[in-house]
Design a protein around this motif. Structure first.
Motif, PDB file in Angstrom:
ATOM      1  N   GLN A   1       0.836  -1.185   0.000  1.00 53.47           N
ATOM      2  CA  GLN A   1       0.000   0.000   0.000  1.00 53.47           C
ATOM      3  C   GLN A   1       0.878   1.244   0.000  1.00 53.47           C
ATOM      4  OE1 GLN A   1      -2.596   0.303   3.372  1.00 53.47           O
ATOM      5  NE2 GLN A   1      -3.555   2.196   2.669  1.00 53.47           N
ATOM      6  N   VAL A   2       0.616   2.138  -0.954  1.00 55.16           N
ATOM      7  CA  VAL A   2       1.392   3.365  -1.077  1.00 55.16           C
ATOM      8  C   VAL A   2       0.881   4.381  -0.064  1.00 55.16           C
ATOM      9  CG1 VAL A   2       2.011   5.259  -2.580  1.00 55.16           C
ATOM     10  CG2 VAL A   2       1.808   2.943  -3.514  1.00 55.16           C
ATOM     11  N   GLN A   3       1.804   4.936   0.697  1.00 55.67           N
ATOM     12  CA  GLN A   3       1.427   5.920   1.702  1.00 55.67           C
ATOM     13  C   GLN A   3       2.403   7.068   1.747  1.00 55.67           C
ATOM     14  OE1 GLN A   3       0.990   3.750   5.501  1.00 55.67           O
ATOM     15  NE2 GLN A   3      -1.091   4.540   5.542  1.00 55.67           N
ATOM     16  N   LEU A   4       1.866   8.255   1.947  1.00 55.41           N
ATOM     17  CA  LEU A   4       2.649   9.438   2.284  1.00 55.41           C
ATOM     18  C   LEU A   4       2.143   9.902   3.639  1.00 55.41           C
ATOM     19  CD1 LEU A   4       2.611  11.386  -1.118  1.00 55.41           C
ATOM     20  CD2 LEU A   4       4.499  10.054  -0.166  1.00 55.41           C
ATOM     21  N   VAL A   5       3.044  10.055   4.586  1.00 54.06           N
ATOM     22  CA  VAL A   5       2.638  10.424   5.941  1.00 54.06           C
ATOM     23  C   VAL A   5       3.393  11.669   6.364  1.00 54.06           C
ATOM     24  CG1 VAL A   5       2.466   9.711   8.337  1.00 54.06           C
ATOM     25  CG2 VAL A   5       2.147   8.026   6.501  1.00 54.06           C
ATOM     26  N   GLU A   6       2.646  12.734   6.622  1.00 56.91           N
ATOM     27  CA  GLU A   6       3.238  13.991   7.064  1.00 56.91           C
ATOM     28  C   GLU A   6       3.346  14.017   8.595  1.00 56.91           C
ATOM     29  OE1 GLU A   6       0.356  15.071   3.629  1.00 56.91           O
ATOM     30  OE2 GLU A   6       0.370  13.802   5.416  1.00 56.91           O
ATOM     31  N   SER A   7       4.318  14.758   9.070  1.00 53.95           N
ATOM     32  CA  SER A   7       4.474  14.990  10.504  1.00 53.95           C
ATOM     33  C   SER A   7       5.184  16.318  10.703  1.00 53.95           C
ATOM     34  CB  SER A   7       5.272  13.853  11.156  1.00 53.95           C
ATOM     35  OG  SER A   7       6.572  13.775  10.607  1.00 53.95           O
ATOM     36  N   GLY A   8       5.169  16.789  11.943  1.00 55.96           N
ATOM     37  CA  GLY A   8       5.897  18.006  12.272  1.00 55.96           C
ATOM     38  C   GLY A   8       5.044  19.242  12.437  1.00 55.96           C
ATOM     39  N   GLY A   9       3.756  19.128  12.179  1.00 55.27           N
ATOM     40  CA  GLY A   9       2.892  20.278  12.377  1.00 55.27           C
ATOM     41  C   GLY A   9       2.691  20.589  13.842  1.00 55.27           C
ATOM     42  N   GLY A  10       2.029  21.707  14.105  1.00 54.85           N
ATOM     43  CA  GLY A  10       1.763  22.080  15.483  1.00 54.85           C
ATOM     44  C   GLY A  10       1.380  23.528  15.606  1.00 54.85           C
ATOM     45  N   LEU A  11       1.400  24.001  16.845  1.00 55.59           N
ATOM     46  CA  LEU A  11       1.067  25.384  17.165  1.00 55.59           C
ATOM     47  C   LEU A  11       2.351  26.145  17.437  1.00 55.59           C
ATOM     48  CD1 LEU A  11      -0.960  27.639  17.956  1.00 55.59           C
ATOM     49  CD2 LEU A  11      -0.951  26.669  20.266  1.00 55.59           C
ATOM     50  N   VAL A  12       2.502  27.279  16.779  1.00 56.17           N
ATOM     51  CA  VAL A  12       3.708  28.087  16.942  1.00 56.17           C
ATOM     52  C   VAL A  12       3.329  29.561  16.915  1.00 56.17           C
ATOM     53  CG1 VAL A  12       4.198  28.115  14.458  1.00 56.17           C
ATOM     54  CG2 VAL A  12       6.074  28.396  16.091  1.00 56.17           C
ATOM     55  N   GLN A  13       4.102  30.378  17.591  1.00 56.89           N
ATOM     56  CA  GLN A  13       3.854  31.820  17.560  1.00 56.89           C
ATOM     57  C   GLN A  13       4.391  32.427  16.274  1.00 56.89           C
ATOM     58  OE1 GLN A  13       5.575  33.404  21.200  1.00 56.89           O
ATOM     59  NE2 GLN A  13       3.579  33.343  22.204  1.00 56.89           N
ATOM     60  N   ALA A  14       3.821  33.526  15.897  1.00 56.85           N
ATOM     61  CA  ALA A  14       4.298  34.241  14.719  1.00 56.85           C
ATOM     62  C   ALA A  14       5.788  34.526  14.862  1.00 56.85           C
ATOM     63  CB  ALA A  14       3.523  35.537  14.538  1.00 56.85           C
ATOM     64  N   CYS A  22       7.752  14.392   5.380  1.00 57.41           N
ATOM     65  CA  CYS A  22       6.844  13.527   4.624  1.00 57.41           C
ATOM     66  C   CYS A  22       7.576  12.213   4.374  1.00 57.41           C
ATOM     67  CB  CYS A  22       6.448  14.188   3.320  1.00 57.41           C
ATOM     68  SG  CYS A  22       5.482  13.141   2.204  1.00 57.41           S
ATOM     69  N   ALA A  23       7.047  11.151   4.932  1.00 58.43           N
ATOM     70  CA  ALA A  23       7.648   9.828   4.776  1.00 58.43           C
ATOM     71  C   ALA A  23       6.835   9.008   3.789  1.00 58.43           C
ATOM     72  CB  ALA A  23       7.700   9.123   6.116  1.00 58.43           C
ATOM     73  N   ALA A  24       7.514   8.459   2.804  1.00 59.01           N
ATOM     74  CA  ALA A  24       6.852   7.633   1.797  1.00 59.01           C
ATOM     75  C   ALA A  24       7.092   6.162   2.095  1.00 59.01           C
ATOM     76  CB  ALA A  24       7.368   7.970   0.412  1.00 59.01           C
ATOM     77  N   SER A  25       6.072   5.372   1.899  1.00 60.56           N
ATOM     78  CA  SER A  25       6.215   3.931   2.073  1.00 60.56           C
ATOM     79  C   SER A  25       5.379   3.215   1.026  1.00 60.56           C
ATOM     80  CB  SER A  25       5.763   3.518   3.478  1.00 60.56           C
ATOM     81  OG  SER A  25       4.400   3.804   3.674  1.00 60.56           O
ATOM     82  N   GLY A  26       5.679   1.961   0.815  1.00 58.49           N
ATOM     83  CA  GLY A  26       4.942   1.165  -0.155  1.00 58.49           C
ATOM     84  C   GLY A  26       5.566   1.177  -1.537  1.00 58.49           C
ATOM     85  N   TYR A 116      -0.567  11.077  -5.606  1.00 55.11           N
ATOM     86  CA  TYR A 116      -0.460  10.484  -4.274  1.00 55.11           C
ATOM     87  C   TYR A 116      -0.434  11.601  -3.237  1.00 55.11           C
ATOM     88  CZ  TYR A 116       1.076   6.472  -7.021  1.00 55.11           C
ATOM     89  OH  TYR A 116       1.154   5.461  -7.949  1.00 55.11           O
ATOM     90  N   TRP A 117      -1.245  11.421  -2.195  1.00 55.99           N
ATOM     91  CA  TRP A 117      -1.400  12.467  -1.189  1.00 55.99           C
ATOM     92  C   TRP A 117      -1.305  11.888   0.213  1.00 55.99           C
ATOM     93  CZ3 TRP A 117      -2.094  17.634  -2.344  1.00 55.99           C
ATOM     94  CH2 TRP A 117      -2.337  17.935  -3.681  1.00 55.99           C
ATOM     95  N   GLY A 118      -0.742  12.689   1.106  1.00 56.70           N
ATOM     96  CA  GLY A 118      -0.776  12.330   2.510  1.00 56.70           C
ATOM     97  C   GLY A 118      -2.076  12.786   3.144  1.00 56.70           C
ATOM     98  N   GLN A 119      -2.203  12.526   4.431  1.00 53.17           N
ATOM     99  CA  GLN A 119      -3.444  12.849   5.145  1.00 53.17           C
ATOM    100  C   GLN A 119      -3.439  14.285   5.672  1.00 53.17           C
ATOM    101  OE1 GLN A 119      -0.898  11.423   6.555  1.00 53.17           O
ATOM    102  NE2 GLN A 119      -0.695  12.541   8.487  1.00 53.17           N
ATOM    103  N   GLY A 120      -2.276  14.907   5.658  1.00 53.13           N
ATOM    104  CA  GLY A 120      -2.163  16.294   6.099  1.00 53.13           C
ATOM    105  C   GLY A 120      -1.724  16.434   7.534  1.00 53.13           C
ATOM    106  N   THR A 121      -1.105  17.565   7.820  1.00 54.90           N
ATOM    107  CA  THR A 121      -0.699  17.909   9.184  1.00 54.90           C
ATOM    108  C   THR A 121      -1.056  19.363   9.440  1.00 54.90           C
ATOM    109  OG1 THR A 121       1.140  17.879  10.781  1.00 54.90           O
ATOM    110  CG2 THR A 121       1.675  18.522   8.528  1.00 54.90           C
TER     111      THR A 121
END
Length: 127
Positions: A1-14, A22-26, A116-121
């Protein structure tokens, strides 16, 4: 199964920074152009930055030029987006995507050219 998985998002001040991964697998995407897109609430998904298969050419939309840097590590099947000097208007869900145009020497900027798209972060920048 082809997957793109994003990480690293969050809350940050201006003015702060985040690094998205973005990690690709499959399968390997080392020959595919890769891109980062974002979608803010109530808005359409938009292209942010792209990189060709070799990493030697990149392209950014004007609002992020000089602040964001896209890069890739084909050996690890990874793509990154370094985001500096973040602004509240950068708040959005960020998506990683891979284009079908293998070995293209031109950065792909059109959403429809990505298969191919990831799920988003989520990235939230507070003022």
């Amino acid at each position: 199964q082809v997957q793109l998985v994003e990480s690293g998002g969050g809350l940050v001040q201006a003015g702060g920074s985040l690094r998205l991964s973005c990690a690709a697998s499959g399968r390997t995407f080392r020959r595919n152009p890769m891109g980062w897109f974002r979608q803010a609430p109530g808005k359409e998904r938009e292209f942010v930055a792209g990189i060709i298969w070799s990493g030697y050419s990149t392209y950014y939309v004007d609002p992020v030029k000089g602040r964001f840097t896209i890069s890739r590590d084909n050996a690890k099947n990874m793509v990154y987006l370094q985001m500096n000097s973040l602004k509240p208007e950068d708040t959005a869900v960020y998506y990683c995507a891979a284009s079908r145009h293998i070995l293209s020497a031109v950065v792909v900027t059109t959403l429809d050219e990505y298969d191919y798209w990831g799920q988003g972060t989520q990235v939230t920048v507070s003022s």
